[in-house]
Design a protein around this motif. Structure first.
Motif, short mmCIF file in Angstrom:
data_model
loop_
_atom_site.label_atom_id
_atom_site.label_comp_id
_atom_site.label_asym_id
_atom_site.label_seq_id
_atom_site.Cartn_x
_atom_site.Cartn_y
_atom_site.Cartn_z
N VAL A 1 0.84 -1.22 -0.16
CA VAL A 1 -0.19 -0.03 0.11
C VAL A 1 0.75 1.37 0.05
O VAL A 1 1.92 1.29 0.91
N VAL A 2 0.84 2.23 -0.83
CA VAL A 2 1.16 3.32 -0.96
C VAL A 2 0.26 4.34 -0.39
O VAL A 2 -0.80 4.56 -1.07
N TYR A 3 0.56 5.32 0.61
CA TYR A 3 -0.49 6.28 1.33
C TYR A 3 0.22 7.55 1.27
O TYR A 3 1.30 7.70 1.75
N THR A 4 -0.60 8.38 1.19
CA THR A 4 -0.21 9.94 1.49
C THR A 4 -1.31 10.64 1.64
O THR A 4 -2.37 10.54 1.39
N ASP A 5 -1.33 11.66 2.46
CA ASP A 5 -2.54 12.74 2.73
C ASP A 5 -2.19 14.11 2.05
O ASP A 5 -2.99 15.11 2.14
N ASN A 6 -1.18 14.09 1.05
CA ASN A 6 -0.75 15.27 0.35
C ASN A 6 -0.40 14.81 -1.18
O ASN A 6 0.67 14.67 -1.51
N GLN A 7 -1.52 14.41 -2.05
CA GLN A 7 -1.25 14.16 -3.37
C GLN A 7 -1.54 15.19 -4.23
O GLN A 7 -2.51 15.96 -4.22
N VAL A 8 -0.39 15.60 -4.97
CA VAL A 8 -0.39 17.13 -5.75
C VAL A 8 -1.01 16.96 -7.14
O VAL A 8 -1.11 17.90 -7.73
N ALA A 9 -0.75 15.72 -7.66
CA ALA A 9 -0.92 15.48 -9.25
C ALA A 9 -1.60 14.23 -9.27
O ALA A 9 -0.97 13.44 -10.19
#
Length: 84
Positions: free
Chosen positions: A48-56
């Motif tokens: 799983v690749v997770y972020t709470d800041n995806q910009v594109a």
């Protein structure tokens, strides 16, 4: 063999898969990250690749996916089991 136990949706312990969780502070796209990272070093079959800041981010087709920092859960899954 993995089967549902006692008519529930819970799986037996031998059926549970362990996921590698990759947390990113910021990324253009979790999907793009997976593609590029896998070229350098193959990811595990359950990641799983997770972020709470995806910009594109990339949506379906030609659509983009914009996410306000801290307002969404953005993730991509790698599911490539070697056995079924």
């Amino acid at each position: 063999m993995c089967k549902e136990k006692d008519n529930t949706r819970k799986m037996k312990d031998d059926c549970k898969q362990k996921f590698d969780i990759i947390t990113l502070f910021q990324t253009n796209s979790t999907q793009t990250y997976i593609i590029e990272a896998d070229k350098k070093n193959p990811l595990s079959e359950y990641s799983v690749v997770y972020t709470d800041n995806q910009v594109a981010g990339r949506g379906q087709g030609t659509h983009s996916w914009e996410s306000e920092k801290g307002k969404n859960i953005c993730f991509s899954l790698v599911l490539t089991p070697q056995t079924i």
